[in-house]
Design a protein around this motif. Structure first.
Motif, PDB file in Angstrom:
ATOM      1  N   UNK A  45       0.848  -1.182   0.000  1.00 27.67           N
ATOM      2  CA  UNK A  45       0.000   0.000   0.000  1.00 27.67           C
ATOM      3  C   UNK A  45       0.892   1.243   0.000  1.00 27.67           C
ATOM      4  N   UNK A  46       0.446   2.254  -0.645  1.00 30.10           N
ATOM      5  CA  UNK A  46       1.169   3.519  -0.741  1.00 30.10           C
ATOM      6  C   UNK A  46       1.309   4.157   0.647  1.00 30.10           C
ATOM      7  N   UNK A  47       2.548   4.459   1.096  1.00 30.80           N
ATOM      8  CA  UNK A  47       2.712   5.065   2.424  1.00 30.80           C
ATOM      9  C   UNK A  47       2.083   6.453   2.536  1.00 30.80           C
ATOM     10  N   UNK A  48       1.799   7.089   1.403  1.00 29.52           N
ATOM     11  CA  UNK A  48       1.138   8.397   1.416  1.00 29.52           C
ATOM     12  C   UNK A  48      -0.382   8.264   1.357  1.00 29.52           C
ATOM     13  N   UNK A  49      -0.884   7.037   1.373  1.00 33.07           N
ATOM     14  CA  UNK A  49      -2.329   6.802   1.337  1.00 33.07           C
ATOM     15  C   UNK A  49      -2.977   7.478   2.537  1.00 33.07           C
ATOM     16  N   UNK A  50      -4.155   8.026   2.321  1.00 27.47           N
ATOM     17  CA  UNK A  50      -4.902   8.722   3.373  1.00 27.47           C
ATOM     18  C   UNK A  50      -6.026   7.819   3.878  1.00 27.47           C
ATOM     19  N   UNK A  51      -6.166   7.750   5.187  1.00 22.99           N
ATOM     20  CA  UNK A  51      -7.206   6.934   5.811  1.00 22.99           C
ATOM     21  C   UNK A  51      -8.108   7.800   6.676  1.00 22.99           C
ATOM     22  N   UNK A  52      -9.383   7.450   6.709  1.00 26.97           N
ATOM     23  CA  UNK A  52     -10.317   8.120   7.609  1.00 26.97           C
ATOM     24  C   UNK A  52     -10.044   7.646   9.038  1.00 26.97           C
ATOM     25  N   UNK A  53     -10.701   8.258   9.992  1.00 23.61           N
ATOM     26  CA  UNK A  53     -10.527   7.853  11.385  1.00 23.61           C
ATOM     27  C   UNK A  53     -10.912   6.394  11.578  1.00 23.61           C
ATOM     28  N   UNK A  54     -12.030   5.973  10.995  1.00 22.19           N
ATOM     29  CA  UNK A  54     -12.476   4.583  11.130  1.00 22.19           C
ATOM     30  C   UNK A  54     -11.460   3.622  10.506  1.00 22.19           C
ATOM     31  N   UNK A  55     -10.957   3.961   9.340  1.00 23.63           N
ATOM     32  CA  UNK A  55      -9.973   3.111   8.673  1.00 23.63           C
ATOM     33  C   UNK A  55      -8.664   3.066   9.468  1.00 23.63           C
ATOM     34  N   UNK A  56      -8.233   4.222   9.963  1.00 24.68           N
ATOM     35  CA  UNK A  56      -6.996   4.296  10.737  1.00 24.68           C
ATOM     36  C   UNK A  56      -7.119   3.492  12.028  1.00 24.68           C
ATOM     37  N   UNK A  57      -8.255   3.582  12.684  1.00 26.82           N
ATOM     38  CA  UNK A  57      -8.469   2.832  13.923  1.00 26.82           C
ATOM     39  C   UNK A  57      -8.383   1.336  13.656  1.00 26.82           C
ATOM     40  N   UNK A  58      -8.995   0.886  12.589  1.00 30.58           N
ATOM     41  CA  UNK A  58      -8.938  -0.524  12.233  1.00 30.58           C
ATOM     42  C   UNK A  58      -7.495  -0.930  11.916  1.00 30.58           C
ATOM     43  N   UNK A  59      -6.777  -0.078  11.233  1.00 27.10           N
ATOM     44  CA  UNK A  59      -5.390  -0.364  10.845  1.00 27.10           C
ATOM     45  C   UNK A  59      -4.483  -0.542  12.053  1.00 27.10           C
TER      46      UNK A  59
END
Length: 65
Positions: free
Chosen positions: A1-15
């Motif tokens: 996955x691209x290290x510059x990829x942007x995640x929402x709060x929900x996605x980031x929390x899951x990550x």
């Protein structure tokens, strides 16, 4: 996955393996990973870059919660 990829709060929390609410609290406390607003509007979402999440996780390894 691209290290510059942007995640929402929900996605980031899951990550990073925590709840969305916990990540939101850490954002308010200033103890969570680096984040930014995706726009100037009040309701613009908070976003996280994948590289910032990885760095934050690495710096927390071995710490007691």
């Amino acid at each position: 996955m691209n290290p510059r990829a942007k995640l929402t709060t929900a996605q980031a929390a899951m990550y990073v393996g925590m709840s969305k609410r916990q990540l939101e609290r850490m954002r308010c406390d200033g103890t969570g990973p680096t984040w930014f607003k995706a726009g100037d509007a009040v309701n613009s979402p908070c976003m996280y870059e994948l590289a910032d999440l990885d760095l934050w996780v690495r710096t927390r390894k071995g710490k007691v919660r």
